[in-house]
Design a protein around this motif. Structure first.
Motif, short mmCIF file in Angstrom:
data_model
loop_
_atom_site.label_atom_id
_atom_site.label_comp_id
_atom_site.label_asym_id
_atom_site.label_seq_id
_atom_site.Cartn_x
_atom_site.Cartn_y
_atom_site.Cartn_z
N VAL A 170 34.96 53.84 37.58
CA VAL A 170 36.33 53.43 37.91
C VAL A 170 36.41 52.96 39.37
N ILE A 171 35.80 53.73 40.27
CA ILE A 171 35.82 53.37 41.69
C ILE A 171 35.13 52.03 41.91
N VAL A 172 33.98 51.85 41.27
CA VAL A 172 33.23 50.59 41.41
C VAL A 172 34.07 49.42 40.90
N VAL A 173 34.73 49.60 39.76
CA VAL A 173 35.54 48.53 39.17
C VAL A 173 36.72 48.21 40.08
N TYR A 174 37.37 49.22 40.62
CA TYR A 174 38.50 48.98 41.53
C TYR A 174 38.05 48.16 42.74
N LYS A 175 36.91 48.51 43.31
CA LYS A 175 36.40 47.78 44.47
C LYS A 175 36.00 46.35 44.08
N LEU A 176 35.40 46.22 42.92
CA LEU A 176 34.97 44.91 42.46
C LEU A 176 36.16 43.98 42.20
N THR A 177 37.20 44.51 41.59
CA THR A 177 38.36 43.68 41.24
C THR A 177 39.14 43.24 42.48
N GLU A 178 38.93 43.89 43.60
CA GLU A 178 39.57 43.45 44.85
C GLU A 178 39.07 42.07 45.25
N GLN A 179 37.92 41.67 44.72
CA GLN A 179 37.33 40.37 45.04
C GLN A 179 37.87 39.24 44.18
N LEU A 180 38.61 39.59 43.15
CA LEU A 180 39.14 38.55 42.26
C LEU A 180 40.19 37.72 42.99
N PRO A 181 40.34 36.46 42.61
CA PRO A 181 41.39 35.64 43.23
C PRO A 181 42.78 36.20 42.93
N ASN A 182 43.72 35.89 43.80
CA ASN A 182 45.09 36.38 43.63
C ASN A 182 45.68 35.99 42.28
N SER A 183 45.25 34.87 41.75
CA SER A 183 45.77 34.42 40.46
C SER A 183 45.41 35.38 39.32
N GLU A 184 44.42 36.24 39.54
CA GLU A 184 43.99 37.19 38.51
C GLU A 184 44.56 38.59 38.71
N THR A 185 45.43 38.76 39.71
CA THR A 185 45.97 40.08 40.02
C THR A 185 46.62 40.73 38.81
N TYR A 186 47.40 39.98 38.07
CA TYR A 186 48.12 40.55 36.93
C TYR A 186 47.46 40.21 35.60
N ALA A 187 46.26 39.70 35.66
CA ALA A 187 45.54 39.35 34.44
C ALA A 187 44.25 40.16 34.37
N LEU A 188 43.13 39.56 34.68
CA LEU A 188 41.84 40.23 34.56
C LEU A 188 41.78 41.51 35.40
N SER A 189 42.25 41.46 36.61
CA SER A 189 42.17 42.64 37.49
C SER A 189 42.84 43.85 36.86
N ASP A 190 44.08 43.68 36.43
CA ASP A 190 44.80 44.80 35.82
C ASP A 190 44.14 45.26 34.53
N GLN A 191 43.70 44.31 33.71
CA GLN A 191 43.07 44.68 32.45
C GLN A 191 41.77 45.44 32.68
N MET A 192 40.99 44.99 33.64
CA MET A 192 39.72 45.66 33.93
C MET A 192 39.95 47.06 34.46
N ARG A 193 40.93 47.21 35.31
CA ARG A 193 41.23 48.53 35.86
C ARG A 193 41.73 49.47 34.77
N ARG A 194 42.60 48.97 33.91
CA ARG A 194 43.11 49.82 32.82
C ARG A 194 41.99 50.23 31.87
N ALA A 195 41.12 49.29 31.54
CA ALA A 195 39.99 49.60 30.64
C ALA A 195 39.08 50.64 31.28
N ALA A 196 38.79 50.47 32.57
CA ALA A 196 37.91 51.42 33.26
C ALA A 196 38.53 52.81 33.32
N VAL A 197 39.81 52.88 33.66
CA VAL A 197 40.51 54.17 33.75
C VAL A 197 40.60 54.84 32.39
#
Length: 118
Positions: free
Chosen positions: A18-45
């Motif tokens: 979960v920690i690794v995924v949270y840090k990794l998703t910080e690198q995603l473009p702002n356009s993915e904040t409410y898309a891939l980033s959120d989905q990846m964090r929810r899946a990891a958690v």
């Protein structure tokens, strides 16, 4: 099962993931904040959350169901990581290390499930 969920190595590793995924998703473009980033964090958690909830149910059948949900979330996360790779959001090494961790956790979940079915 006499061991608490915090003592389960699979739960510990999934918490690390979960920690690794949270840090990794910080690198995603702002356009993915409410898309891939959120989905990846929810899946990891979802992975350690389902392990914990299932273990606390104290019924092997219920625990198996929650472990199955955790495996599904793990597959969802891996798919999202592969999408990020195809979109070239991450370097191969970054995604591959998380994907390797997903595979390790997946094998641990299968092993735990088999032990509950015995």
């Amino acid at each position: 099962m006499s061991v608490g969920y915090k003592e389960l190595v699979v739960w510990q590793k999934s918490m690390d993931m979960v920690i690794v995924v949270y840090k990794l998703t910080e690198q995603l473009p702002n356009s993915e904040t409410y898309a891939l980033s959120d989905q990846m964090r929810r899946a990891a958690v979802s992975v350690p959350s389902n392990i914990a909830e299932g273990q606390q149910r104290r019924s092997p059948k219920e625990f198996l169901n929650f472990l199955s949900v955790a495996r599904g979330s793990l597959a969802e996360l891996e798919t999202q990581l592969l999408i990020c790779l195809r979109l070239e959001y991450f370097k191969n090494e970054q995604s591959e290390s998380v994907i390797a961790l997903c595979h390790e956790i997946g094998l641990m979940l299968i092993s735990l499930m088999k032990s509950l079915e015995a």
